[in-house]
Design a protein around this motif. Structure first.
Motif, PDB file in Angstrom:
ATOM      1  N   ALA A 176       0.850  -1.189   0.000  1.00 12.44           N
ATOM      2  CA  ALA A 176       0.000   0.000   0.000  1.00 12.44           C
ATOM      3  C   ALA A 176       0.887   1.240   0.000  1.00 12.44           C
ATOM      4  O   ALA A 176       2.085   1.160   0.278  1.00 12.44           O
ATOM      5  CB  ALA A 176      -0.902  -0.006   1.236  1.00 12.44           C
ATOM      6  N   ALA A 177       0.279   2.374  -0.313  1.00 15.75           N
ATOM      7  CA  ALA A 177       1.017   3.638  -0.316  1.00 15.75           C
ATOM      8  C   ALA A 177       1.685   3.844   1.041  1.00 15.75           C
ATOM      9  O   ALA A 177       1.061   3.656   2.079  1.00 15.75           O
ATOM     10  CB  ALA A 177       0.076   4.785  -0.631  1.00 15.75           C
ATOM     11  N   GLY A 178       2.957   4.195   1.011  1.00 16.68           N
ATOM     12  CA  GLY A 178       3.700   4.427   2.245  1.00 16.68           C
ATOM     13  C   GLY A 178       4.397   3.196   2.790  1.00 16.68           C
ATOM     14  O   GLY A 178       5.198   3.288   3.716  1.00 16.68           O
ATOM     15  N   ASP A 179       4.101   2.026   2.240  1.00 14.06           N
ATOM     16  CA  ASP A 179       4.784   0.802   2.672  1.00 14.06           C
ATOM     17  C   ASP A 179       6.207   0.773   2.107  1.00 14.06           C
ATOM     18  O   ASP A 179       6.518   1.445   1.129  1.00 14.06           O
ATOM     19  CB  ASP A 179       4.059  -0.456   2.159  1.00 14.06           C
ATOM     20  N   GLY A 180       7.022  -0.056   2.725  1.00 15.05           N
ATOM     21  CA  GLY A 180       8.377  -0.264   2.229  1.00 15.05           C
ATOM     22  C   GLY A 180       8.662  -1.749   2.161  1.00 15.05           C
ATOM     23  O   GLY A 180       8.219  -2.520   3.014  1.00 15.05           O
ATOM     24  N   LEU A 181       9.371  -2.144   1.124  1.00 10.06           N
ATOM     25  CA  LEU A 181       9.787  -3.534   0.977  1.00 10.06           C
ATOM     26  C   LEU A 181      11.281  -3.571   0.732  1.00 10.06           C
ATOM     27  O   LEU A 181      11.779  -2.935  -0.195  1.00 10.06           O
ATOM     28  CB  LEU A 181       9.052  -4.207  -0.187  1.00 10.06           C
ATOM     29  N   VAL A 182      11.983  -4.295   1.599  1.00  9.36           N
ATOM     30  CA  VAL A 182      13.411  -4.512   1.417  1.00  9.36           C
ATOM     31  C   VAL A 182      13.574  -5.938   0.895  1.00  9.36           C
ATOM     32  O   VAL A 182      13.106  -6.885   1.527  1.00  9.36           O
ATOM     33  CB  VAL A 182      14.199  -4.350   2.738  1.00  9.36           C
ATOM     34  N   ILE A 183      14.198  -6.087  -0.257  1.00 10.93           N
ATOM     35  CA  ILE A 183      14.518  -7.425  -0.748  1.00 10.93           C
ATOM     36  C   ILE A 183      15.970  -7.673  -0.362  1.00 10.93           C
ATOM     37  O   ILE A 183      16.882  -7.004  -0.838  1.00 10.93           O
ATOM     38  CB  ILE A 183      14.290  -7.554  -2.273  1.00 10.93           C
ATOM     39  N   GLU A 184      16.131  -8.589   0.581  1.00  8.81           N
ATOM     40  CA  GLU A 184      17.433  -8.876   1.195  1.00  8.81           C
ATOM     41  C   GLU A 184      18.102  -9.982   0.388  1.00  8.81           C
ATOM     42  O   GLU A 184      17.585 -11.082   0.283  1.00  8.81           O
ATOM     43  CB  GLU A 184      17.191  -9.276   2.653  1.00  8.81           C
ATOM     44  N   LEU A 185      19.247  -9.657  -0.222  1.00  8.69           N
ATOM     45  CA  LEU A 185      19.878 -10.562  -1.185  1.00  8.69           C
ATOM     46  C   LEU A 185      21.271 -11.033  -0.765  1.00  8.69           C
ATOM     47  O   LEU A 185      22.046 -11.485  -1.606  1.00  8.69           O
ATOM     48  CB  LEU A 185      19.961  -9.858  -2.558  1.00  8.69           C
ATOM     49  N   THR A 186      21.568 -10.956   0.532  1.00  6.68           N
ATOM     50  CA  THR A 186      22.879 -11.387   1.011  1.00  6.68           C
ATOM     51  C   THR A 186      23.172 -12.831   0.608  1.00  6.68           C
ATOM     52  O   THR A 186      24.302 -13.168   0.268  1.00  6.68           O
ATOM     53  CB  THR A 186      22.961 -11.251   2.555  1.00  6.68           C
ATOM     54  N   GLY A 187      22.135 -13.679   0.630  1.00  4.87           N
ATOM     55  CA  GLY A 187      22.322 -15.094   0.321  1.00  4.87           C
ATOM     56  C   GLY A 187      22.146 -15.443  -1.145  1.00  4.87           C
ATOM     57  O   GLY A 187      22.168 -16.620  -1.512  1.00  4.87           O
ATOM     58  N   LEU A 188      21.958 -14.419  -1.992  1.00  8.86           N
ATOM     59  CA  LEU A 188      21.780 -14.677  -3.424  1.00  8.86           C
ATOM     60  C   LEU A 188      23.118 -15.066  -4.047  1.00  8.86           C
ATOM     61  O   LEU A 188      24.086 -14.325  -3.963  1.00  8.86           O
ATOM     62  CB  LEU A 188      21.217 -13.435  -4.119  1.00  8.86           C
ATOM     63  N   THR A 189      23.163 -16.256  -4.651  1.00  8.63           N
ATOM     64  CA  THR A 189      24.420 -16.741  -5.225  1.00  8.63           C
ATOM     65  C   THR A 189      24.465 -16.613  -6.740  1.00  8.63           C
ATOM     66  O   THR A 189      25.536 -16.619  -7.338  1.00  8.63           O
ATOM     67  CB  THR A 189      24.643 -18.216  -4.841  1.00  8.63           C
ATOM     68  N   PHE A 190      23.285 -16.495  -7.372  1.00  8.63           N
ATOM     69  CA  PHE A 190      23.224 -16.397  -8.823  1.00  8.63           C
ATOM     70  C   PHE A 190      21.921 -15.723  -9.206  1.00  8.63           C
ATOM     71  O   PHE A 190      20.898 -15.939  -8.563  1.00  8.63           O
ATOM     72  CB  PHE A 190      23.290 -17.799  -9.453  1.00  8.63           C
ATOM     73  N   CYS A 191      21.954 -14.899 -10.243  1.00  2.54           N
ATOM     74  CA  CYS A 191      20.737 -14.244 -10.721  1.00  2.54           C
ATOM     75  C   CYS A 191      20.839 -14.100 -12.233  1.00  2.54           C
ATOM     76  O   CYS A 191      21.752 -13.446 -12.729  1.00  2.54           O
ATOM     77  CB  CYS A 191      20.591 -12.877 -10.062  1.00  2.54           C
ATOM     78  N   ASP A 192      19.919 -14.747 -12.959  1.00  2.00           N
ATOM     79  CA  ASP A 192      19.930 -14.616 -14.414  1.00  2.00           C
ATOM     80  C   ASP A 192      18.918 -13.558 -14.847  1.00  2.00           C
ATOM     81  O   ASP A 192      18.325 -12.858 -14.020  1.00  2.00           O
ATOM     82  CB  ASP A 192      19.692 -15.968 -15.096  1.00  2.00           C
ATOM     83  N   SER A 193      18.708 -13.435 -16.150  1.00  3.49           N
ATOM     84  CA  SER A 193      17.825 -12.386 -16.671  1.00  3.49           C
ATOM     85  C   SER A 193      16.385 -12.550 -16.186  1.00  3.49           C
ATOM     86  O   SER A 193      15.677 -11.564 -15.992  1.00  3.49           O
ATOM     87  CB  SER A 193      17.874 -12.364 -18.198  1.00  3.49           C
ATOM     88  N   THR A 194      15.953 -13.793 -15.965  1.00  3.74           N
ATOM     89  CA  THR A 194      14.598 -14.029 -15.448  1.00  3.74           C
ATOM     90  C   THR A 194      14.466 -13.440 -14.048  1.00  3.74           C
ATOM     91  O   THR A 194      13.469 -12.792 -13.725  1.00  3.74           O
ATOM     92  CB  THR A 194      14.280 -15.541 -15.395  1.00  3.74           C
TER      93      THR A 194
ATOM     94  N   THR B 198      20.228  -4.767   5.509  1.00  2.50           N
ATOM     95  CA  THR B 198      18.780  -4.624   5.621  1.00  2.50           C
ATOM     96  C   THR B 198      18.427  -3.432   6.498  1.00  2.50           C
ATOM     97  O   THR B 198      17.494  -2.694   6.199  1.00  2.50           O
ATOM     98  CB  THR B 198      18.185  -5.925   6.222  1.00  2.50           C
ATOM     99  N   GLU B 199      19.172  -3.257   7.573  1.00  2.00           N
ATOM    100  CA  GLU B 199      18.892  -2.166   8.511  1.00  2.00           C
ATOM    101  C   GLU B 199      19.038  -0.802   7.826  1.00  2.00           C
ATOM    102  O   GLU B 199      18.202   0.074   7.987  1.00  2.00           O
ATOM    103  CB  GLU B 199      19.835  -2.262   9.717  1.00  2.00           C
ATOM    104  N   LYS B 200      20.103  -0.628   7.021  1.00  2.00           N
ATOM    105  CA  LYS B 200      20.308   0.629   6.302  1.00  2.00           C
ATOM    106  C   LYS B 200      19.183   0.861   5.295  1.00  2.00           C
ATOM    107  O   LYS B 200      18.698   1.982   5.132  1.00  2.00           O
ATOM    108  CB  LYS B 200      21.657   0.628   5.577  1.00  2.00           C
ATOM    109  N   ALA B 201      18.765  -0.207   4.622  1.00  2.00           N
ATOM    110  CA  ALA B 201      17.681  -0.100   3.647  1.00  2.00           C
ATOM    111  C   ALA B 201      16.376   0.289   4.336  1.00  2.00           C
ATOM    112  O   ALA B 201      15.655   1.175   3.875  1.00  2.00           O
ATOM    113  CB  ALA B 201      17.532  -1.403   2.888  1.00  2.00           C
TER     114      ALA B 201
END
Length: 118
Positions: A45-63, A110-113
């Motif tokens: 909703a308006a005013g919400d925030g979402l942090v996507i935490e990617l510390t454990g992301l090892t691979f990311c393709d175009s998808t 995450t805390e800074k975000a």
């Protein structure tokens, strides 16, 4: 929490208005439906925030990148804010090459975000 072919997606409430979505493992065309399913269940909703935490992301393709871009667009459409946290430098470098550093806000933790989204 969803776990699929080496991808783990965990939604963590942070504060009343800010949620953290932790994504760990490989984000590719095999595993992206897991993240998509969690994103589809997420109401922003308006005013919400979402942090996507990617510390454990090892691979990311175009998808995976497309899915993150769609999440950003969805947040914007809802009047919410989205930030990425903990992206490994080699994956962040790919994002920068693609010009995505102009679209996303990157934070070390995450805390800074979460603080930036308040």
């Amino acid at each position: 929490m969803r776990h699929d072919h080496g991808l783990t997606v965990t939604l963590q409430p942070h504060t009343a208005r800010i949620r953290v979505l932790a994504v760990a493992g490989d984000l590719d065309h095999h595993t992206s439906p897991s993240l998509q399913a969690v994103m589809d269940e997420l109401t922003l909703a308006a005013g919400d925030g979402l942090v996507i935490e990617l510390t454990g992301l090892t691979f990311c393709d175009s998808t995976g990148i497309s899915l993150l871009v769609a999440a950003h667009q969805r947040a914007q459409d809802a009047g919410a804010a989205l930030a990425l946290a903990g992206l490994h430098s080699d994956i962040a470098h790919v994002f920068e090459i693609m010009g995505l550093d102009r679209l996303f806000s990157f934070y070390d933790t995450t805390e800074k975000a979460a603080t930036a989204l308040r």
